[in-house]
Design a protein around this motif. Structure first.
Motif, PDB file in Angstrom:
ATOM      1  N   ARG A 241       0.819  -1.206   0.000  1.00  8.44           N
ATOM      2  CA  ARG A 241       0.000   0.000   0.000  1.00  8.44           C
ATOM      3  C   ARG A 241       0.855   1.260   0.000  1.00  8.44           C
ATOM      4  N   TRP A 242       1.980   1.242   0.735  1.00  5.94           N
ATOM      5  CA  TRP A 242       2.869   2.388   0.727  1.00  5.94           C
ATOM      6  C   TRP A 242       3.478   2.606  -0.655  1.00  5.94           C
ATOM      7  N   GLY A 243       3.760   1.519  -1.357  1.00  5.74           N
ATOM      8  CA  GLY A 243       4.269   1.675  -2.714  1.00  5.74           C
ATOM      9  C   GLY A 243       3.271   2.359  -3.619  1.00  5.74           C
ATOM     10  N   VAL A 244       1.977   2.018  -3.487  1.00  2.00           N
ATOM     11  CA  VAL A 244       0.937   2.671  -4.286  1.00  2.00           C
ATOM     12  C   VAL A 244       0.856   4.157  -3.964  1.00  2.00           C
ATOM     13  N   VAL A 245       0.951   4.500  -2.690  1.00  2.00           N
ATOM     14  CA  VAL A 245       0.882   5.911  -2.283  1.00  2.00           C
ATOM     15  C   VAL A 245       2.052   6.690  -2.858  1.00  2.00           C
ATOM     16  N   LEU A 246       3.245   6.146  -2.785  1.00  2.00           N
ATOM     17  CA  LEU A 246       4.416   6.847  -3.305  1.00  2.00           C
ATOM     18  C   LEU A 246       4.337   7.022  -4.814  1.00  2.00           C
ATOM     19  N   ARG A 247       3.905   5.976  -5.523  1.00  2.00           N
ATOM     20  CA  ARG A 247       3.796   6.095  -6.972  1.00  2.00           C
ATOM     21  C   ARG A 247       2.740   7.126  -7.364  1.00  2.00           C
ATOM     22  N   THR A 248       1.598   7.124  -6.684  1.00  2.00           N
ATOM     23  CA  THR A 248       0.540   8.089  -6.982  1.00  2.00           C
ATOM     24  C   THR A 248       1.003   9.519  -6.727  1.00  2.00           C
ATOM     25  N   THR A 249       1.707   9.729  -5.603  1.00  5.82           N
ATOM     26  CA  THR A 249       2.210  11.068  -5.295  1.00  5.82           C
ATOM     27  C   THR A 249       3.224  11.533  -6.326  1.00  5.82           C
ATOM     28  N   ALA A 250       4.111  10.652  -6.753  1.00  2.28           N
ATOM     29  CA  ALA A 250       5.125  11.021  -7.733  1.00  2.28           C
ATOM     30  C   ALA A 250       4.486  11.402  -9.064  1.00  2.28           C
ATOM     31  N   VAL A 251       3.482  10.645  -9.504  1.00  3.49           N
ATOM     32  CA  VAL A 251       2.816  10.955 -10.767  1.00  3.49           C
ATOM     33  C   VAL A 251       2.095  12.295 -10.678  1.00  3.49           C
ATOM     34  N   ALA A 252       1.422  12.558  -9.545  1.00  3.44           N
ATOM     35  CA  ALA A 252       0.706  13.825  -9.383  1.00  3.44           C
ATOM     36  C   ALA A 252       1.662  15.008  -9.403  1.00  3.44           C
ATOM     37  N   VAL A 253       2.818  14.883  -8.731  1.00  5.41           N
ATOM     38  CA  VAL A 253       3.792  15.974  -8.706  1.00  5.41           C
ATOM     39  C   VAL A 253       4.334  16.246 -10.104  1.00  5.41           C
ATOM     40  N   VAL A 254       4.635  15.191 -10.847  1.00  4.30           N
ATOM     41  CA  VAL A 254       5.152  15.377 -12.206  1.00  4.30           C
ATOM     42  C   VAL A 254       4.127  16.080 -13.090  1.00  4.30           C
ATOM     43  N   LEU A 255       2.865  15.658 -13.002  1.00  2.37           N
ATOM     44  CA  LEU A 255       1.826  16.298 -13.812  1.00  2.37           C
ATOM     45  C   LEU A 255       1.657  17.772 -13.461  1.00  2.37           C
ATOM     46  N   LEU A 256       1.664  18.093 -12.171  1.00  2.00           N
ATOM     47  CA  LEU A 256       1.508  19.492 -11.765  1.00  2.00           C
ATOM     48  C   LEU A 256       2.670  20.333 -12.250  1.00  2.00           C
ATOM     49  N   ILE A 257       3.873  19.811 -12.171  1.00  6.07           N
ATOM     50  CA  ILE A 257       5.036  20.589 -12.607  1.00  6.07           C
ATOM     51  C   ILE A 257       4.999  20.830 -14.120  1.00  6.07           C
ATOM     52  N   VAL A 258       4.701  19.799 -14.891  1.00  3.49           N
ATOM     53  CA  VAL A 258       4.717  19.930 -16.356  1.00  3.49           C
ATOM     54  C   VAL A 258       3.639  20.902 -16.831  1.00  3.49           C
ATOM     55  N   PHE A 259       2.396  20.659 -16.427  1.00  9.61           N
ATOM     56  CA  PHE A 259       1.315  21.504 -16.918  1.00  9.61           C
ATOM     57  C   PHE A 259       1.342  22.892 -16.275  1.00  9.61           C
TER      58      PHE A 259
END
Length: 601
Positions: A241-259
């Motif tokens: 479950r912690w792996g899912v949380v970390l992956r989700t957070t990383a994807v969200a941060v990347v999307l926010l930075i790019v857009f």
């Protein structure tokens, strides 16, 4: 009806199985078996010769018989004195005081508490590095939520006084968002921490209130271990479950930075808004930001741990003083009341006869008369509160007559001290009228006023009961600090000095130019060149600082709106000593006493 005892016949022994060793008191194989139904004779009735006979030898290879221990000599059977324990050995230690006062260790830290603590650490690192303003209140919200979730997980209920202390602490943290001055902000932050600690501990008596206001710091070390064990247990049970949380957070941060970067490059207005909202964090500030994150993390963990397992500071008791006799206790206080009464009678005579008569007889100015009396009266008020506390400790406690005596003597002393407080405040009014208002003068006047409130609370406790007195005194102090910040002391100082100048009094521009941005609205009404000289230092500070919105107080924002891009220019070249000689004082014909040894600020 007597039930016969059950007998069990010995069964055959399994091949290869060793015979069981005989229990103490059982007969071995070489002993004669007693006849059924016949009891063995007591040891003192057996034949001495048989008892002295040596035991028969055990055959080699036989393991079912144990050898008897050797006989102990008589000298060895004497009781020897017990030796003291080794000075460096392990001794039985008593539990520490905090372990005895803390009811139980909290359970594993729950998820809501853990996420609130992490949010506090992240917000501390991002927001607190640029100054103090509304960001302090923003950081305090997740810390308060961490304490709430931890208390709920531990089964604690929200009590009325807990809600009062918590609301008061959050209200005090709003002072940095309103005022630019540092000294009322410091008082508000310290008082907010004390109220937060009281909300977590829930103390009631005097010692509990005093220790509970700083008891939050005693939970720092334990809270770190509590959080470490909780995180380890959660990581061991839910790694996926912690792996899912970390992956989700990383994807969200990347999307926010790019857009976010694309939208900022497409629209300048959006880039300006985005730049004002996002904290400006550079690599050079990394150690400082990490330190702030650690402070937020430790503070939130200590609050959560205290909420889950508070220390019962009320259980720390102080042995009451030995009651004194009525005459021994009351006689010194009666003489003190008489001294107060004589002093106040003289003060009343001065008030009715006028200060001018006293000035003529004593050859003192108004300022000197006020200055020589205020500080002594302030100390007299403080010492009177100490006398009341000691008198209550040693007061007679025999019955209704003793209670009436205590209430009468101490009530009279409180009432006379209230008149002393009024006299001190009147002297401060003369002092301010002669010299003007400063930070030190408004601070000690506010303290004297609060001491008068404490005296009123003591008198009310003598009539209604002293059960609520500790909490009432603490609440009055918090309300006083909150009111002191809301009135804007620097703004009030500027307004009073500007009003004196309009009434043909002197004005000290050198002192006023050192005030904060809260004084800008009043100083902006001065005529030139006094206005430029008073606002020059404040404008330079505002123009050189580029604080973001979350670190900007309302007082600083209002000063920026008033001054704008104004540049005093050449009008501040001749500000040295400007305003210190103009006007003079209506009560001091020689221009007033320009030296004030009691106020270096």
């Amino acid at each position: 009806m007597q039930v016969p005892a059950r007998t069990t016949a010995p069964g055959p022994t399994a091949p290869g199985k060793r015979d069981a060793l005989p229990e103490p008191g059982e007969a071995g194989e070489g002993d004669a078996r007693p006849e059924p139904g016949k009891r063995d004779a007591p040891p003192e009735q057996t034949d001495p010769a048989k008892r002295a006979a040596p035991p028969e030898q055990t055959a080699p290879g036989r393991r079912d018989a144990l050898p008897e221990p050797p006989k102990m000599p008589l000298y060895a059977q004497q009781v020897r004195p017990q030796q003291p324990p080794a000075p460096w050995g392990h001794t039985k230690q008593t539990p520490p005081v905090l372990s005895r006062l803390r009811p139980a260790e909290p359970g594993t830290i729950d998820g809501a508490t853990l996420w609130s603590v992490l949010a506090t650490a992240v917000l501390s690192a991002l927001l607190l590095g640029d100054g103090i303003g509304p960001n302090l209140l923003v950081v305090a919200v997740p810390a308060a939520l961490a304490a709430y979730f931890a208390a709920r997980a531990a089964g604690r209920r929200l009590r009325p006084w807990t809600a009062v202390w918590a609301a008061g602490g959050l209200a005090l943290l709003g002072i940095p968002a309103l005022r630019d001055a540092g000294w009322p902000t410091f008082l508000a932050v310290v008082s907010a921490v004390a109220l937060g600690s009281l909300a977590l501990h829930g103390s009631r008596n005097w010692l509990g209130m005093f220790l509970g206001s700083a008891g939050l710091f005693t939970s720092v070390a334990r809270s770190l271990g509590w959080a470490a064990h909780g995180v380890r247990d959660r990581m061991a049970g839910s790694r996926g479950r912690w792996g899912v949380v970390l992956r989700t957070t990383a994807v969200a941060v990347v999307l926010l930075i790019v857009f976010g970067a694309l939208f900022a490059s497409a629209d300048a207005a959006f880039a300006d808004v985005l730049g004002s909202l996002i904290p400006d964090v550079s690599l050079g500030e990394g150690p400082w930001r990490l330190f702030l994150a650690a402070i937020g993390l430790v503070g939130a963990l200590a609050a959560a741990y205290t909420a889950a397992a508070p220390v019962r500071w009320d259980d720390v008791t102080v042995r009451p003083g030995r009651p004194r006799g009525r005459l021994e206790w009351a006689l010194p206080l009666i003489f003190l009341n008489l001294l107060f009464a004589v002093f106040l009678a003289i003060q009343l005579t001065v008030l009715l006869g006028g200060y001018d008569k006293v000035m003529a007889e004593t050859d003192l100015s108004y300022a000197q008369y006020a200055r020589e009396g205020f500080w002594q009266l302030l100390w007299a008020t403080l010492l009177t509160l100490l006398v009341i506390a000691l008198a209550l400790r040693w007061a007679p406690r025999g019955g209704a007559r003793d209670r009436t005596l205590v209430r009468g003597v101490l009530g009279t002393l409180c009432l006379l001290t209230l008149v002393v407080v009024a006299s001190a405040l009147r002297r401060m009014d003369l002092y301010v009228d002669a010299y003007g208002l400063t930070r030190l003068r408004i601070s000690v006047a506010a303290m004297e006023l609060w001491l008068g409130v404490v005296l009123v609370l003591i008198m009310a406790a003598g009539v209604l009961g002293a059960r609520m007195l500790p909490r009432a005194v603490a609440a009055s102090a918090a309300v006083g600090v909150l009111a002191f910040g809301l009135i804007s002391p620097d703004g009030l100082i500027a307004e009073q000095n500007v009003q004196r100048y309009r009434s043909d009094h002197s004005i000290d521009i050198d002192y006023l130019r050192g005030l904060s941005a809260d004084a800008v609205p009043a100083l902006d009404t001065l005529p030139e060149p006094l206005r430029s000289c008073a606002l020059d230092e404040i404008q330079r500070t505002l123009r050189s600082s580029h604080t973001p919105w979350y670190a900007t107080s309302w007082g600083e924002a209002r000063a920026r709106d008033i001054l704008g891009d104004w540049d005093p220019g050449v009008r501040v070249r001749n500000c040295q000593g400007l305003g210190s000689e103009g006007g003079g004082s209506e009560r001091d014909g020689d221009g007033g006493d320009t030296y004030d040894p009691y106020d270096p600020y």
